[in-house]
Design an enzyme around this catalytic site. Sequence first.
Site, mmCIF file in Angstrom:
data_model
loop_
_atom_site.group_PDB
_atom_site.id
_atom_site.type_symbol
_atom_site.label_atom_id
_atom_site.label_comp_id
_atom_site.label_asym_id
_atom_site.label_seq_id
_atom_site.Cartn_x
_atom_site.Cartn_y
_atom_site.Cartn_z
ATOM 1 C CG ASP A 62 3.665 -68.599 72.845
ATOM 2 O OD1 ASP A 62 2.650 -68.729 73.672
ATOM 3 O OD2 ASP A 62 5.081 -68.923 72.817
ATOM 4 C CG ASP A 117 15.857 -61.597 67.649
ATOM 5 O OD1 ASP A 117 14.929 -61.612 66.876
ATOM 6 O OD2 ASP A 117 15.835 -62.368 68.799
ATOM 7 C CG ASP A 129 4.933 -61.871 70.720
ATOM 8 O OD1 ASP A 129 4.370 -62.217 71.463
ATOM 9 O OD2 ASP A 129 6.275 -62.354 70.608
#
Length: 464
Positions: A83, A164, A85
């Site tokens: 993935d 995070d 981003d």
Amino acid sequence: MIKGFTRFLQSPGEHIRSLFGPQDASAGNPVLRIIPRQEHPVSRQHFSDAALKVLYRLHNAGHEAFLVGGCIRDSLLGRMPKDFDVATDATPEEVRELFRNSRLIGRRFRIVHVRFGREVIEVTTFRGKPGDDHGDHIAQQSDDGMLLRDNVWGNIEEDALRRDFTINALYYNIADFSIHDFADGVRDIESRTLRLIGDPATRYREDPVRMLRAVRFAAKLDFHLDPATEAPVHEHAPLLLQVPPARLFDEVLKLFMGGHGVETFRLLRDYGLFAMLFPEADEAMAELPWAEAVIERALASTDRRIHEERPVTPAFLFAALLWGPVQLRQQALEADGMPPIPALQAASQQVISRQLQHVAIPKRFSLPMRDIWDLQQRLPLRRGKRVFQTREHPRFRAAYDFLLVREAAGELAPGLGDWWTAFQDADEHEQRRLLSKVGADPASSPAPRKRRRRRKPRKPPTDE
């Protein structure tokens, strides 16, 4: 460069230490480290063409463009990223103008999805810290500190500190192919430590889902939680009850459909998080000696299929997670005099209704899940044509696999699963033999039912 990349994959910690040397324990807040291309193994060859198209179009339009988060972390760990981003200084509207194949999504966090066939590249604008001059339509928090809306734009440094975990605050710059490390994420990768950026209690209150992400990354990457990151989890676990059930459904899929479901499940239970997601299942495990084993066996089967690149369905997992509660409710209803089949149907409806208050289960999964449960009562019935009807049911294979899970977990005595295994692979002659062992032969048609003779209506008496 390829040889260097191979050596890095074999012992990433050793090479990362060589880049930076020993960490200064007396240092305060981590400072930005820029790792030039010749000193790290992350290569554009490991990025998808779609991700590179997005990066270069943003860069050529005069914007900053970085790959960020998991794809960089996984590359440094020697894993092939999946993935991608992108983080940029372009606003969502500016990104939307650059890509006709994109759409704006989200209210809580506004992001842009750029679609290339089946691949989606997520593009986010650098986030900043909300100020007093920002209205609720831009930034808003609940009374408990949960972020309800966070659309304040900032620079890359602010964006990094709002992420995070330190291992996710790593940015790959398409302009010069360097890696920007804002929170000592590379060192934490080397020590296999999962560490929240900022005060953990505050970050969990801002978004309780971060506790689930911590467990998922720990299980997936085989990392340990930093003591400060770990300490508030038990106390803050009930904050998950404030998260919308639809969002938790997406998180549950990430937790259990990533190939590390068994370890994830155990960590969720250790930290008191599983009870917030599946409260009735947690209660059932305290009453039924086999309930936990059914869940673990089902998760192990799913993990195995994922690693073998075979198809999996969430319906099977949800069937296992909620089977204990269904059985407890069914037993109670039967004790009150309700027949088994209606009792199972009523119990299923009750369990699903309660579960939807915590984790939403779309009908495309809840309906097959109920079929799997219903077939558990049909699989023992092996007489006449019914056995072939059961075999042709669209959910038979999932129900059969679930039967094997139940036997392996000790809920059922072994035997029925072996019979169905043999029956599926048998020819017509062998199927007859198997059926004869349970008292039926499909070749012999059932005796015709005797038709009741109608009584002729009695003639009324006539007066003569």
